[in-house]
Motif scaffolding. Structure first.
Motif, PDB file in Angstrom:
ATOM      1  N   GLU A 126       0.821  -1.217   0.000  1.00  0.00           N
ATOM      2  CA  GLU A 126       0.000   0.000   0.000  1.00  0.00           C
ATOM      3  C   GLU A 126       0.852   1.263   0.000  1.00  0.00           C
ATOM      4  O   GLU A 126       0.474   2.277  -0.611  1.00  0.00           O
ATOM      5  N   ILE A 127       1.987   1.227   0.680  1.00  0.00           N
ATOM      6  CA  ILE A 127       2.820   2.435   0.745  1.00  0.00           C
ATOM      7  C   ILE A 127       3.864   2.471  -0.378  1.00  0.00           C
ATOM      8  O   ILE A 127       4.723   3.350  -0.395  1.00  0.00           O
ATOM      9  N   GLY A 128       3.785   1.479  -1.293  1.00  0.00           N
ATOM     10  CA  GLY A 128       4.560   1.614  -2.522  1.00  0.00           C
ATOM     11  C   GLY A 128       5.728   0.681  -2.712  1.00  0.00           C
ATOM     12  O   GLY A 128       6.424   0.759  -3.731  1.00  0.00           O
ATOM     13  N   TYR A 129       5.992  -0.231  -1.786  1.00  0.00           N
ATOM     14  CA  TYR A 129       7.118  -1.156  -1.961  1.00  0.00           C
ATOM     15  C   TYR A 129       6.681  -2.358  -2.793  1.00  0.00           C
ATOM     16  O   TYR A 129       5.664  -2.991  -2.506  1.00  0.00           O
ATOM     17  N   ASP A 130       7.470  -2.681  -3.824  1.00  0.00           N
ATOM     18  CA  ASP A 130       7.125  -3.804  -4.687  1.00  0.00           C
ATOM     19  C   ASP A 130       8.158  -4.926  -4.612  1.00  0.00           C
ATOM     20  O   ASP A 130       8.265  -5.755  -5.516  1.00  0.00           O
TER      21      ASP A 130
END
Length: 227
Positions: A73-77
């Motif tokens: 959700e906070i952008g880490y892939d």
């Protein structure tokens, strides 16, 4: 080509399993950092940008897949392999929906896990580096160069091979016979009892001229290991 230096984070609250995974992945040449909970993991990922996470789902404080969902959700892939006893179809589906890329259930086969790690890194396009790191040592195996605390240190071919052998086998006691075969190889007929001692002492003077870092620990009657 050696598989080196893809950084892997393991979050596993069973200490014996964590130590086993750290040992096996480290032996394969990966940089491994283990956590017993999700505490401080987010900050570590922000600072270090690891290539892969191995996450147990039964963690203290927060369920592992919920933590991964939050990180997504906070952008880490960062790719994730879940490691868990939760093996019902609904639980597997839940893990994938929350951001998992692969799944291995306990009890697990370590070799299978290593293959899954390698396959996921390959799919995610991680380039394996030819550089080996240990403490403040960096060995560039392609250029056959050593840097100590960012400063280049010139080594002979034999010294480089000796140090490389230790660094690719971290935390393991290396027997004299193993070092003789790995480093001296076909020249071992010229090998004497004190050959390793002399070579290590010369190497120590080059990489630790002040004699304060204790890179090599002698194991009486057996050999040496990295400190």
């Amino acid at each position: 080509m050696e598989r080196k230096n893809a950084e892997i984070v393991i979050i596993e609250d069973e200490e014996d399993i964590l130590e086993l995974l750290e040992y096996r992945l480290g032996k394969e040449g990966y940089d491994v950092t283990g956590f017993l909970s999700t505490d401080n993991v987010e900050r570590f990922i922000e600072e270090e940008s690891p290539a892969l996470l191995i996450v147990d789902r039964n963690l203290p404080g927060i369920e592992g897949s919920e933590f991964v969902a939050y990180m997504r959700e906070i952008g880490y892939d960062t790719p994730v392999i879940f490691l868990t006893a939760k093996d019902k179809d609904s639980e597997l589906e839940e893990g994938f929906k929350r951001g998992g890329d692969d799944y291995i259930t306990k009890p697990f086969n370590t070799n299978e896990l290593l293959l899954r790690v390698e396959a996921l890194l390959r799919r995610s396009g991680v380039k394996q580096s030819e550089k080996l790191r240990y403490r403040d040592l960096i060995l560039d195996n392609q250029a056959r160069e050593l840097y100590v605390d960012q400063h280049k240190v010139d080594l002979t071919n034999l010294e480089y091979k000796l140090l490389y052998t230790f660094v690719k086998n971290p935390h393991q006691t290396l027997q004299r016979e193993f070092l003789r075969d790995e480093v001296w190889g076909d020249d071992s007929e010229h090998f004497h009892d004190k050959t390793i001692n002399v070579a290590i002492n010369r190497l120590k003077k080059k990489i630790d001229p002040e004699g304060v870092k204790e890179y090599f620990i002698p194991i009486w009657g057996v050999g040496y290991k990295l400190g």
